[in-house]
Write an enzyme that holds these catalytic residues in place. Structure first.
Site, PDB file in Angstrom:
ATOM      1  N   ARG A  81       0.808  -1.251   0.000  1.00 53.83           N
ATOM      2  CA  ARG A  81       0.000   0.000   0.000  1.00 53.83           C
ATOM      3  C   ARG A  81       0.826   1.279   0.000  1.00 53.83           C
ATOM      4  O   ARG A  81       0.247   2.359  -0.003  1.00 53.83           O
ATOM      5  CB  ARG A  81      -0.986   0.033   1.168  1.00 53.83           C
ATOM      6  CG  ARG A  81      -1.930  -1.153   1.252  1.00 53.83           C
ATOM      7  CD  ARG A  81      -2.780  -1.306   0.014  1.00 53.83           C
ATOM      8  NE  ARG A  81      -3.867  -2.265   0.208  1.00 53.83           N
ATOM      9  CZ  ARG A  81      -4.399  -2.966  -0.774  1.00 53.83           C
ATOM     10  NH1 ARG A  81      -3.947  -2.845  -2.015  1.00 53.83           N
ATOM     11  NH2 ARG A  81      -5.389  -3.799  -0.548  1.00 53.83           N
ATOM     12  N   ASN A 111      -0.096  -2.352  -7.427  1.00 47.85           N
ATOM     13  CA  ASN A 111      -1.236  -1.412  -7.483  1.00 47.85           C
ATOM     14  C   ASN A 111      -1.105  -0.317  -6.429  1.00 47.85           C
ATOM     15  O   ASN A 111      -1.949  -0.148  -5.564  1.00 47.85           O
ATOM     16  CB  ASN A 111      -2.579  -2.149  -7.383  1.00 47.85           C
ATOM     17  CG  ASN A 111      -2.662  -3.106  -6.211  1.00 47.85           C
ATOM     18  OD1 ASN A 111      -1.650  -3.434  -5.589  1.00 47.85           O
ATOM     19  ND2 ASN A 111      -3.853  -3.545  -5.898  1.00 47.85           N
ATOM     20  N   ASP A 168      -1.089  -6.732 -11.324  1.00 48.81           N
ATOM     21  CA  ASP A 168      -1.996  -7.340 -10.334  1.00 48.81           C
ATOM     22  C   ASP A 168      -2.943  -6.344  -9.701  1.00 48.81           C
ATOM     23  O   ASP A 168      -2.601  -5.207  -9.408  1.00 48.81           O
ATOM     24  CB  ASP A 168      -1.228  -8.062  -9.231  1.00 48.81           C
ATOM     25  CG  ASP A 168      -2.183  -8.837  -8.327  1.00 48.81           C
ATOM     26  OD1 ASP A 168      -2.984  -9.600  -8.866  1.00 48.81           O
ATOM     27  OD2 ASP A 168      -2.147  -8.631  -7.103  1.00 48.81           O
ATOM     28  N   HIS A 195      -2.462 -11.556 -12.899  1.00 52.18           N
ATOM     29  CA  HIS A 195      -3.800 -11.712 -12.312  1.00 52.18           C
ATOM     30  C   HIS A 195      -4.705 -12.073 -13.491  1.00 52.18           C
ATOM     31  O   HIS A 195      -4.871 -11.271 -14.405  1.00 52.18           O
ATOM     32  CB  HIS A 195      -4.207 -10.376 -11.673  1.00 52.18           C
ATOM     33  CG  HIS A 195      -5.623 -10.315 -11.184  1.00 52.18           C
ATOM     34  ND1 HIS A 195      -5.931 -10.149  -9.859  1.00 52.18           N
ATOM     35  CD2 HIS A 195      -6.811 -10.376 -11.839  1.00 52.18           C
ATOM     36  CE1 HIS A 195      -7.261 -10.110  -9.721  1.00 52.18           C
ATOM     37  NE2 HIS A 195      -7.807 -10.246 -10.917  1.00 52.18           N
ATOM     38  N   HIS A 248      -2.374 -16.518  -7.791  1.00 53.75           N
ATOM     39  CA  HIS A 248      -3.600 -16.934  -7.093  1.00 53.75           C
ATOM     40  C   HIS A 248      -4.621 -17.706  -7.918  1.00 53.75           C
ATOM     41  O   HIS A 248      -5.706 -17.202  -8.188  1.00 53.75           O
ATOM     42  CB  HIS A 248      -4.258 -15.731  -6.416  1.00 53.75           C
ATOM     43  CG  HIS A 248      -4.426 -14.467  -7.217  1.00 53.75           C
ATOM     44  ND1 HIS A 248      -4.923 -14.437  -8.494  1.00 53.75           N
ATOM     45  CD2 HIS A 248      -4.165 -13.177  -6.900  1.00 53.75           C
ATOM     46  CE1 HIS A 248      -4.972 -13.180  -8.906  1.00 53.75           C
ATOM     47  NE2 HIS A 248      -4.504 -12.404  -7.958  1.00 53.75           N
ATOM     48  N   ASP A 321      -1.424 -12.913  -0.491  1.00 51.61           N
ATOM     49  CA  ASP A 321      -2.149 -11.785  -1.097  1.00 51.61           C
ATOM     50  C   ASP A 321      -2.607 -10.807  -0.008  1.00 51.61           C
ATOM     51  O   ASP A 321      -3.725 -10.277  -0.066  1.00 51.61           O
ATOM     52  CB  ASP A 321      -3.328 -12.277  -1.943  1.00 51.61           C
ATOM     53  CG  ASP A 321      -3.834 -11.224  -2.929  1.00 51.61           C
ATOM     54  OD1 ASP A 321      -3.307 -10.095  -2.942  1.00 51.61           O
ATOM     55  OD2 ASP A 321      -4.764 -11.547  -3.700  1.00 51.61           O
ATOM     56  N   HIS A 325      -7.200  -3.248   4.126  1.00 49.18           N
ATOM     57  CA  HIS A 325      -8.167  -2.161   3.919  1.00 49.18           C
ATOM     58  C   HIS A 325      -8.642  -1.720   5.296  1.00 49.18           C
ATOM     59  O   HIS A 325      -8.683  -2.524   6.225  1.00 49.18           O
ATOM     60  CB  HIS A 325      -9.378  -2.645   3.109  1.00 49.18           C
ATOM     61  CG  HIS A 325      -9.057  -3.020   1.695  1.00 49.18           C
ATOM     62  ND1 HIS A 325      -8.680  -2.102   0.745  1.00 49.18           N
ATOM     63  CD2 HIS A 325      -9.033  -4.222   1.079  1.00 49.18           C
ATOM     64  CE1 HIS A 325      -8.453  -2.725  -0.399  1.00 49.18           C
ATOM     65  NE2 HIS A 325      -8.648  -4.019  -0.229  1.00 49.18           N
ATOM     66  N   GLY A 340     -10.209  -8.049  -0.822  1.00 50.24           N
ATOM     67  CA  GLY A 340      -8.922  -8.355  -0.186  1.00 50.24           C
ATOM     68  C   GLY A 340      -8.998  -8.555   1.305  1.00 50.24           C
ATOM     69  O   GLY A 340      -9.851  -7.982   1.990  1.00 50.24           O
TER      70      GLY A 340
END
Ligand SMILES: [Zn+2]
Length: 442
Positions: A81, A111, A168, A195, A248, A321, A325, A340
């Site tokens: 993050r 990401n 991803d 992904h 995944h 993974d 959040h 997630g």
């Protein structure tokens, strides 16, 4: 009860010379087919020997009798993050969580904002990660801005430390772009780590499409959404000869596709996430958005297929993974909450409870999927305990029973469906470059 882990003599646990003698543990080093009770010596941050009755005057000694001593675990699929979403997690909090979970190295997914799609962004990322307590690697983007329009400069990204290429969070929808990426990745000697999702099939879905989504009256994400993209990319591997490490996988059909590709001798490998071999889609009815992730929890028959794929080595690596959040974000209704769950602090417990204890995998096979296999497939240092290898070690109490309490997580976020689960098996010490970066209280 957890076994007390004592320093029995010598130096401090953060020895400046980064030397450590780990005495009397069961050392399982799959890459060297080693499984025996022995001592492990680390000097100046590197493995220097395994043997009986080793001595190292001045080095701290960790008594590991009754404990498993493994090469440092690598979580090859983590969302740190940072940069851009530090309210969810940052590199310091994620790597602290990793250390507490027995993870010595993490591979960051792209990401972030900005994403690692240029030499400058990669250099900045590695500067940010320089002070982390674990090793940190990152994948580089396949496309600029992860926008799926034009390829990122993959050769340049590889030269700046991208260990693989992925957008991803999003698939690479264009077959032309994926073909180009595979060719550049092959030239760079790095895999594409995609992904796999056809968004036309999954759009608007918030869980697996099946009996549970029908009962709950919510839009589902069909297994075909994953399988069609995997089939496309395996065909592109057949044409290019480039290495593909599929992120995944979650469906029985996906396992079958990878199994067939391996039988055909193609350079295809794949990853499974800890939650996909533990939970099925019914968990969404129980836990709501705490069990919402992409790919979603699938049908019970898919969970069985993950176990079979692990057992016959179709599935190469296990990762979490880790996708933090905030509580506010996850409090949104199921259809709107982000995808997630966090995973760094539950990965080892889930692996030992659901794979090792029921003998889906023997101990060396389970350890390999967290160590040598990700190291080998992503070209990372470590994952093995040969002389000269990084002094990265995960010490695990396989008998330790513990209850998952998200209030104790070091991660900034606590979004997990595993709160309250009783697990068996926990890291009691995490050693990175000869330095003890985590240990349970004696
Ligand atoms: Zn993904």
């Amino acid at each position: 009860m957890q076994k007390a882990l004592e320093v029995v003599d010598g130096g401090s646990m953060t020895d400046p010379h980064r030397s450590l003698l780990i005495r009397g543990g069961r050392i399982v080093d799959p890459a060297n087919a080693f499984d025996d009770v022995a001592d492990l010596l680390i000097e100046e941050g590197k493995v220097t020997g395994i043997g009986r009755s080793l001595s190292a005057p001045g080095a701290p000694v960790l008594d590991a009798s009754g404990l498993l001593v493994a090469p440092g675990f690598i979580d090859s699929h983590v969302h740190l993050r940072e940069p851009g979403f530090e309210h969810k997690e940052d590199i310091a909090s994620a790597t602290s969580a990793a250390a507490a979970g027995g993870i010595c190295a993490v591979v960051a997914m792209p990401n972030t904002e900005p994403p690692p799609d240029s030499a400058g962004a990669l250099e900045e990322f590695y500067q940010r990660a320089a002070g982390a307590v674990t090793r940190v690697y990152t994948v580089g983007c396949v496309t600029r801005g992860r926008a799926g329009v034009e390829l990122a400069p993959l050769a340049e990204l590889a030269s700046c430390g991208a260990v693989a290429f992925s957008d991803d969070g999003d698939p690479v929808e264009s077959a032309d772009l994926m073909m180009g990426a595979l060719e550049l990745a092959r030239a760079a000697g790095r895999p594409v780590f995609p992904h796999e999702e056809v968004r036309e099939i999954t759009a608007g879905g918030c869980m697996h499409e099946g009996a549970v989504s029908a009962r709950l009256g919510v839009r589902g994400m069909p297994a075909a959404g994953e399988e069609e993209m995997i089939a496309r990319d395996i065909e592109l591997v057949r044409q290019t000869g480039a290495a593909l490490h599929i992120a995944h996988i979650s469906t029985a059909g996906a396992v079958d596709l990878v199994r067939q590709a391996k039988t055909a001798g193609l350079p295809v490998s794949c990853e499974v996430l800890t939650h996909h071999f533990v939970l099925a889609d019914e968990a969404v009815a129980i836990h709501g958005s705490a069990a919402k992730m992409s790919p979603p929890l699938r049908a019970p028959s898919d969970v069985e297929a993950m176990l079979a794929g692990l057992a016959d080595a179709t599935i190469d690596t296990i990762a979490t993974d880790h996708a933090p959040h905030t509580a506010q974000e996850k409090a949104l209704p199921l259809a709107e909450a982000p995808f997630g769950i966090v995973g760094l602090e539950t990965g080892i417990g889930l692996t030992f409870t659901y794979l090792v204890e029921p003998r889906v995998l023997d101990l060396p096979a389970a350890v390999a999927r967290w160590t040598w296999e990700p190291a080998r497939l992503l070209g990372l240092p470590g994952g093995r305990l040969s002389p000269g290898d990084p002094g990265d070690v995960t010490v695990i109490d396989m008998e330790s029973k513990w209850r998952v309490d998200p209030g104790e997580f070091r991660s900034k976020s606590t979004n997990t469906p595993f709160a309250g689960y009783e697990l068996r098996g926990r890291a009691v010490a995490t050693v990175v470059g000869g330095r003890v970066v985590y240990r349970t209280d004696a």
